[in-house]
Design a protein around this motif. Structure first.
Motif, mmCIF file in Angstrom:
data_model
loop_
_atom_site.group_PDB
_atom_site.id
_atom_site.type_symbol
_atom_site.label_atom_id
_atom_site.label_comp_id
_atom_site.label_asym_id
_atom_site.label_seq_id
_atom_site.Cartn_x
_atom_site.Cartn_y
_atom_site.Cartn_z
ATOM 1 N N LYS A 110 -0.555 4.556 10.384
ATOM 2 C CA LYS A 110 -1.671 5.136 9.636
ATOM 3 C C LYS A 110 -2.044 4.275 8.439
ATOM 4 N N VAL A 111 -1.037 3.723 7.775
ATOM 5 C CA VAL A 111 -1.306 2.849 6.629
ATOM 6 C C VAL A 111 -2.048 1.602 7.096
ATOM 7 N N ALA A 112 -1.609 1.044 8.212
ATOM 8 C CA ALA A 112 -2.252 -0.154 8.757
ATOM 9 C C ALA A 112 -3.705 0.133 9.117
ATOM 10 N N GLU A 113 -3.939 1.292 9.716
ATOM 11 C CA GLU A 113 -5.306 1.669 10.092
ATOM 12 C C GLU A 113 -6.202 1.820 8.864
ATOM 13 N N ALA A 114 -5.662 2.431 7.802
ATOM 14 C CA ALA A 114 -6.432 2.603 6.566
ATOM 15 C C ALA A 114 -6.762 1.244 5.945
ATOM 16 N N LEU A 115 -5.814 0.321 5.997
ATOM 17 C CA LEU A 115 -6.049 -1.017 5.446
ATOM 18 C C LEU A 115 -7.075 -1.792 6.283
ATOM 19 N N GLN A 116 -7.048 -1.587 7.594
ATOM 20 C CA GLN A 116 -8.049 -2.207 8.463
ATOM 21 C C GLN A 116 -9.449 -1.722 8.097
ATOM 22 N N GLN A 117 -9.570 -0.432 7.856
ATOM 23 C CA GLN A 117 -10.863 0.136 7.467
ATOM 24 C C GLN A 117 -11.342 -0.452 6.145
ATOM 25 N N LYS A 118 -10.404 -0.673 5.221
ATOM 26 C CA LYS A 118 -10.757 -1.295 3.942
ATOM 27 C C LYS A 118 -11.250 -2.723 4.140
ATOM 28 N N LYS A 119 -10.548 -3.472 5.004
ATOM 29 C CA LYS A 119 -10.957 -4.848 5.282
ATOM 30 C C LYS A 119 -12.364 -4.895 5.870
ATOM 31 N N VAL A 120 -12.626 -3.980 6.797
ATOM 32 C CA VAL A 120 -13.950 -3.927 7.429
ATOM 33 C C VAL A 120 -15.014 -3.566 6.395
ATOM 34 N N ALA A 121 -14.706 -2.623 5.518
ATOM 35 C CA ALA A 121 -15.664 -2.205 4.487
ATOM 36 C C ALA A 121 -15.983 -3.365 3.546
ATOM 37 N N ILE A 122 -14.962 -4.137 3.161
ATOM 38 C CA ILE A 122 -15.168 -5.290 2.277
ATOM 39 C C ILE A 122 -16.005 -6.361 2.979
ATOM 40 N N GLU B 74 0.839 -1.209 0.000
ATOM 41 C CA GLU B 74 0.000 0.000 0.000
ATOM 42 C C GLU B 74 0.869 1.253 0.000
ATOM 43 N N TYR B 75 1.947 1.226 0.763
ATOM 44 C CA TYR B 75 2.876 2.361 0.809
ATOM 45 C C TYR B 75 3.518 2.586 -0.554
ATOM 46 N N ASP B 76 3.931 1.511 -1.215
ATOM 47 C CA ASP B 76 4.540 1.624 -2.542
ATOM 48 C C ASP B 76 3.533 2.146 -3.569
ATOM 49 N N ARG B 77 2.293 1.694 -3.432
ATOM 50 C CA ARG B 77 1.238 2.170 -4.344
ATOM 51 C C ARG B 77 1.037 3.674 -4.172
ATOM 52 N N TYR B 78 1.037 4.117 -2.916
ATOM 53 C CA TYR B 78 0.874 5.544 -2.627
ATOM 54 C C TYR B 78 2.036 6.350 -3.200
ATOM 55 N N LYS B 79 3.254 5.844 -3.016
ATOM 56 C CA LYS B 79 4.427 6.548 -3.551
ATOM 57 C C LYS B 79 4.341 6.685 -5.068
ATOM 58 N N ALA B 80 3.892 5.626 -5.724
ATOM 59 C CA ALA B 80 3.776 5.666 -7.190
ATOM 60 C C ALA B 80 2.701 6.659 -7.623
ATOM 61 N N GLN B 81 1.631 6.720 -6.858
ATOM 62 C CA GLN B 81 0.543 7.644 -7.184
ATOM 63 C C GLN B 81 0.975 9.089 -6.980
ATOM 64 N N VAL B 82 1.684 9.329 -5.900
ATOM 65 C CA VAL B 82 2.132 10.695 -5.582
ATOM 66 C C VAL B 82 3.184 11.165 -6.578
ATOM 67 N N GLY B 83 4.069 10.272 -6.985
ATOM 68 C CA GLY B 83 5.161 10.665 -7.873
ATOM 69 C C GLY B 83 6.304 11.278 -7.095
ATOM 70 N N ASP B 84 7.320 11.703 -7.803
ATOM 71 C CA ASP B 84 8.507 12.231 -7.133
ATOM 72 C C ASP B 84 8.551 13.752 -7.106
ATOM 73 N N LYS B 85 7.437 14.409 -7.515
ATOM 74 C CA LYS B 85 7.404 15.875 -7.536
ATOM 75 C C LYS B 85 6.139 16.436 -6.912
ATOM 76 N N LEU C 248 8.450 4.803 5.434
ATOM 77 C CA LEU C 248 7.415 3.832 5.796
ATOM 78 C C LEU C 248 7.233 3.710 7.303
ATOM 79 N N GLU C 249 8.322 3.644 8.043
ATOM 80 C CA GLU C 249 8.223 3.444 9.496
ATOM 81 C C GLU C 249 7.472 4.592 10.170
ATOM 82 N N GLU C 250 7.547 5.777 9.580
ATOM 83 C CA GLU C 250 6.891 6.948 10.165
ATOM 84 C C GLU C 250 5.373 6.912 9.978
ATOM 85 N N VAL C 251 4.920 6.280 8.900
ATOM 86 C CA VAL C 251 3.484 6.279 8.591
ATOM 87 C C VAL C 251 2.877 4.871 8.653
#
Length: 258
Positions: free
Chosen positions: A234-246, A120-131, A228-231
């Protein structure tokens, strides 16, 4: 020393009664408040990091439990619990407590893994881009209005002055959108923005679902993405919410709803 039968019976009764008394916080008008209830509240307070377990904390909670018991007895005596609006609120709370317990158990049995967090972190980085980009825009309803603004910009009128007619909140500050990554905008907007050089504006109107835009790129810089270690939390919490929604959606699909 030899106890007489009558005295021995009294001692045995007293010993037998001791554990029962130890299990109760107090008895209010004949209603017992069990020690397990106090222990549960203490555990919750300590887990939240508010206070450590102490005699003072337990005494304060005991006073609160006694006060609540006195109040609920009086409320029950006057029939507040039978009011329709109160019964509805109680039912809502009952549902919330039971649902939360079930979802907590579901997440224990289906935990978010480190691999999922990394993906999920890698997906976010790719979406954000480097700029990151600092842009301004002017949003109008028609293509003709946008073209007229572009003509004025080419003639030397300041972008900030023309942005006063923009049909969004940025009009008040010269169309300034601040710093953001390209993924923060709808694709037609971001595609046009990243194609600009610093100081340039779009010479043809950019159409999106919001209307027609004239975009100016003020500046760009390397994106500041936290490690990654800093966030991770928050990433884990967002994924938990996704699991619950599914999980919820799967149950809704299986249900007979008329």
């Amino acid at each position: 020393m030899i106890l007489k039968p009558a005295r021995l019976l009294l001692v045995l009764l007293a010993v037998a009664a001791m554990p029962v008394m130890a299990q109760n916080v107090a008895t209010v008008n004949g209603k017992v408040i069990p020690a397990s209830r106090l222990d549960q509240i203490v555990k919750q307070v300590v887990a939240q990091g508010k206070q450590p377990d102490s005699p003072q904390l337990r005494e304060a909670i005991k006073r609160d439990l006694i006060g609540r018991e006195v109040l609920i007895q009086e409320a029950d005596k006057k029939g507040y619990g039978t009011r329709p609006e109160v019964k509805a609120q109680v039912e809502n709370m009952r549902q919330s407590i039971i649902i939360n317990a079930m979802l907590a158990d579901y997440l224990k049995k289906n935990p978010v893994t480190d691999a999922e967090i990394k993906a999920e972190y890698d997906r976010y980085k790719a979406q954000v881009g480097d700029k990151e980009y600092h842009a301004r825009h002017i949003l109008v309803a028609t293509e003709a209005e946008a073209k007229e603004i572009i003509v004025k910009l080419k003639a030397g009128t300041k972008f900030e002055e023309l942005a006063k007619v923009s049909k969004d909140g940025s009009a008040a500050n010269g169309g300034d959108l601040g710093w953001a990554n390209a993924g923060s905008y709808v694709k037609p907007f971001s595609d046009a923005m990243v194609a600009l050089k610093n100081g340039q504006f779009t010479e043809t109107p950019v159409k999106t679902s919001f209307g027609y835009h004239v975009i100016k790129l003020e500046d760009n810089r390397a994106a500041k993405i936290p490690p990654l270690e800093e966030v991770k939390g928050k990433v884990a919490e967002a994924l938990q919410q996704k699991k619950v929604a599914i999980f919820r959606e799967e149950l809704v699909k299986k249900a007979s709803i008329k």
